[in-house]
Design a protein around this motif. Structure first.
Motif, PDB file in Angstrom:
ATOM      1  N   MET A 159       0.833  -1.210   0.000  1.00  0.00           N
ATOM      2  CA  MET A 159       0.000   0.000   0.000  1.00  0.00           C
ATOM      3  C   MET A 159       0.864   1.255   0.000  1.00  0.00           C
ATOM      4  N   THR A 160       1.908   1.261   0.809  1.00  0.00           N
ATOM      5  CA  THR A 160       2.727   2.477   0.890  1.00  0.00           C
ATOM      6  C   THR A 160       3.434   2.747  -0.429  1.00  0.00           C
ATOM      7  N   PHE A 161       3.702   1.701  -1.185  1.00  0.00           N
ATOM      8  CA  PHE A 161       4.260   1.927  -2.522  1.00  0.00           C
ATOM      9  C   PHE A 161       3.368   2.871  -3.309  1.00  0.00           C
ATOM     10  N   TRP A 162       2.088   2.520  -3.387  1.00  0.00           N
ATOM     11  CA  TRP A 162       1.173   3.326  -4.207  1.00  0.00           C
ATOM     12  C   TRP A 162       0.979   4.712  -3.629  1.00  0.00           C
ATOM     13  N   ARG A 163       0.895   4.802  -2.316  1.00  0.00           N
ATOM     14  CA  ARG A 163       0.740   6.125  -1.694  1.00  0.00           C
ATOM     15  C   ARG A 163       1.970   7.003  -1.930  1.00  0.00           C
ATOM     16  N   SER A 164       3.119   6.367  -2.069  1.00  0.00           N
ATOM     17  CA  SER A 164       4.357   7.119  -2.279  1.00  0.00           C
ATOM     18  C   SER A 164       4.530   7.575  -3.720  1.00  0.00           C
ATOM     19  N   HIS A 165       3.732   7.012  -4.627  1.00  0.00           N
ATOM     20  CA  HIS A 165       3.915   7.334  -6.037  1.00  0.00           C
ATOM     21  C   HIS A 165       2.695   8.005  -6.632  1.00  0.00           C
ATOM     22  N   GLU A 166       1.881   8.587  -5.752  1.00  0.00           N
ATOM     23  CA  GLU A 166       0.680   9.221  -6.277  1.00  0.00           C
ATOM     24  C   GLU A 166       1.016  10.485  -7.037  1.00  0.00           C
TER      25      GLU A 166
END
Lengths: 208, 208
Positions: free
Chosen positions: B199-206
């Motif tokens: 999840m943090t991957f996607w939040r970090s690449h928004e």
DNA sequence: CCGTGTGAACAAATTCACAGCC
DNA sequence: GGCTGTGAATTTGTTCACACGG
């Protein structure tokens, strides 16, 4: 970065885990030939996956363990801290609060909530349990990145809605129910029974 | 039955979960149009997945909730009991012993083991903790289908080896390490940090 | 006529195979 | 010489679209 397949992203944490072990073993470099099996995939997939994000290896040598570790942490966002709130302070909630694996990877639980008045105020792993009624105002007054659901199944959906309405956009769900996700909300389920059933299926259909 | 894709099998427990909810809601039948979204997939995939195993639906009507439930349980093997042993009786082990979700789906923990002598003999959720040294003889003297690993990361690999050597062929691993699997051994990992990191991957690449 | 079941069309993911760099 | 990075080939998985049964 939205062109990166989901399945690739799901493997990055696994590679990181394998690198953590390699680092602990004192290995300086690692070839895809070794990293793959340690992550449960084959070598060419490791190379392909990593190539979505850059060229981290050196031909003839492999990858530097520490450098690749740092690279993956940066990609996964775990080079910074993520703050979480826990909802549900029963058996499961207690185990979650006591779990040492979160903090070491940058995940910090900053508050715990429960509806059970007999639990409120109690200290669990050094964390005071707050009344569930304070959840929304707490989340709105602090930066909270992730909500953890550890409530009984019947309360899970409502809890997810409350967390979402309070502004949380990522949920780690331990309740054994599938949450219907509003757009923009990320949910990951931790469900041991589902894991067990995917094993018993195969054991039940063995030719032997 | 080895021609059924892995991904299909992984979705069966999810369909079953959704059916359990539908049953609790008193629904008699369900269309793929409704079951799909509740399981987080689209309707045609539900139909395709189920069609690997038989023709369970009725045209114009949909699927009978209770009948499909029974069918899936039969397929997954959860129409019978599976006995499990737990290794590791720390915080995590305690939560696992207290978890009500196993028994209701046919998974029964029949013994718990730990190396810590101060824990041995203690009663946890009605279960006496046995010395780890008795693990092998216990497994060999009883039918044990599944081993649960809830030991510290450093001890996980050794524990898996011991369980495997004692004849266990399915492991539910709560330790945050990837176990290299001997052929014939099934392992499923329950790892909340890996779930968080995806999840943090996607939040970090928004883009926002 | 509604909704399943399914071959056919399409899309996605993995593996292959090798050019190029260290 | 050894191993990465990557297009191309292949395999695997999903969606489409419609024939057919209730």
């Amino acid at each position: 970065m939205n062109l990166v397949p989901n399945l690739v992203v799901d493997r990055l944490p696994v590679y990181l885990r394998a690198l953590n072990v390699l680092e602990a073993e004192g290995k300086k470099t690692v070839r895809s030939e070794e990293l793959g099996p340690r992550a449960g995939v084959n070598p060419e997939l490791v190379r392909k996956d990593l190539s979505y994000f850059g060229r981290f290896g050196k031909q003839g040598r492999g990858y530097e363990v520490v450098a690749l570790q740092a690279e993956l942490r940066r990609l996964l966002g775990t080079d910074r801290q993520w703050s979480m709130v826990l909802v549900g302070a029963g058996h499961l909630g207690r185990a979650i609060l006591a779990y040492p694996g979160f903090v070491s990877e940058g995940f910090v639980i900053i508050a715990a909530f429960d509806t059970d008045t007999s639990l409120i105020g109690e200290l669990i792993s050094g964390m005071r349990v707050r009344p569930a009624g304070e959840l929304v105002s707490f989340v709105q007054s602090r930066r909270v990145d992730i909500g953890i659901i550890a409530v009984p199944p019947a309360a899970a959906r409502r809890t997810a809605e409350v967390l979402h309405e309070a502004g949380i956009r990522a949920i780690l769900n331990y309740a054994p129910v599938m949450l219907r996700l509003p757009p923009g909300l990320l949910v990951r389920n931790v469900d041991p029974v589902i894991a067990l059933e995917s094993m018993t299926f195969w054991r039940s259909h063995e030719v032997a």
